[in-house]
Design a protein around this motif. Sequence first.
Motif, PDB file in Angstrom:
ATOM      1  N   UNK A   1     -52.483  19.054 -30.488  1.00 57.28           N
ATOM      2  CA  UNK A   1     -51.339  18.874 -29.597  1.00 57.28           C
ATOM      3  C   UNK A   1     -50.098  18.819 -30.474  1.00 57.28           C
ATOM      4  N   UNK A   2     -49.317  19.868 -30.468  1.00 52.88           N
ATOM      5  CA  UNK A   2     -48.165  19.963 -31.361  1.00 52.88           C
ATOM      6  C   UNK A   2     -47.079  18.936 -31.042  1.00 52.88           C
ATOM      7  N   UNK A   3     -47.152  18.303 -29.895  1.00 50.78           N
ATOM      8  CA  UNK A   3     -46.165  17.285 -29.531  1.00 50.78           C
ATOM      9  C   UNK A   3     -46.576  15.881 -29.977  1.00 50.78           C
TER      10      UNK A   3
ATOM     11  N   UNK B   1     -54.378  28.258 -27.129  1.00 47.97           N
ATOM     12  CA  UNK B   1     -55.628  27.584 -26.803  1.00 47.97           C
ATOM     13  C   UNK B   1     -56.202  26.970 -28.075  1.00 47.97           C
ATOM     14  N   UNK B   2     -56.025  25.697 -28.261  1.00 47.87           N
ATOM     15  CA  UNK B   2     -56.456  25.071 -29.506  1.00 47.87           C
ATOM     16  C   UNK B   2     -57.936  24.703 -29.516  1.00 47.87           C
ATOM     17  N   UNK B   3     -58.418  24.470 -30.732  1.00 47.29           N
ATOM     18  CA  UNK B   3     -59.775  23.970 -30.919  1.00 47.29           C
ATOM     19  C   UNK B   3     -59.909  22.611 -30.248  1.00 47.29           C
ATOM     20  N   UNK B   4     -61.011  22.414 -29.551  1.00 48.73           N
ATOM     21  CA  UNK B   4     -61.312  21.149 -28.889  1.00 48.73           C
ATOM     22  C   UNK B   4     -62.645  20.650 -29.416  1.00 48.73           C
ATOM     23  N   UNK B   5     -62.748  19.337 -29.656  1.00 46.70           N
ATOM     24  CA  UNK B   5     -63.986  18.750 -30.147  1.00 46.70           C
ATOM     25  C   UNK B   5     -64.306  17.494 -29.340  1.00 46.70           C
TER      26      UNK B   5
ATOM     27  N   UNK C   1     -52.372  16.071 -33.422  1.00 46.32           N
ATOM     28  CA  UNK C   1     -53.691  15.793 -32.841  1.00 46.32           C
ATOM     29  C   UNK C   1     -53.561  14.767 -31.730  1.00 46.32           C
ATOM     30  N   UNK C   2     -54.398  14.918 -30.725  1.00 43.39           N
ATOM     31  CA  UNK C   2     -54.475  13.939 -29.642  1.00 43.39           C
ATOM     32  C   UNK C   2     -55.920  13.466 -29.572  1.00 43.39           C
ATOM     33  N   UNK C   3     -56.112  12.171 -29.305  1.00 40.06           N
ATOM     34  CA  UNK C   3     -57.448  11.576 -29.223  1.00 40.06           C
ATOM     35  C   UNK C   3     -57.577  10.821 -27.907  1.00 40.06           C
TER      36      UNK C   3
END
Length: 97
Positions: free
Chosen positions: A66-68, A1-5, A73-75
């Motif tokens: 997002x490790x992929x 569960x990654x950090x989300x901003x 990172x995904x934006x």
Amino acid sequence: MPLTMIVTRDVEMRYRGFLSSIMLEVSPGVYVAPEMTSAVRQRVWHVMTEWWQTLGRGSLTLVWRDTKATGNLRIETLGEPAKTIVDADGILLVKRK
């Protein structure tokens, strides 16, 4: 569960109330959740998208690990040009589409 901003700019107060109920507002218009699941993030962004399509004011930016993806990172954006992260010889840059 990654950090989300999520970063909001010039949006109606309803966004602030909703996001404050599920995330920490660490600075005006900047919301973080240290352990948001993918399913919750998708539901939150779905609500933000529906509101933005109806109200059409301001901008929102969602960032999560997002490790992929390039740079892990995904934006996602609403109200601003779409952005992607590109690797330029080992330097990560944000590219506007």
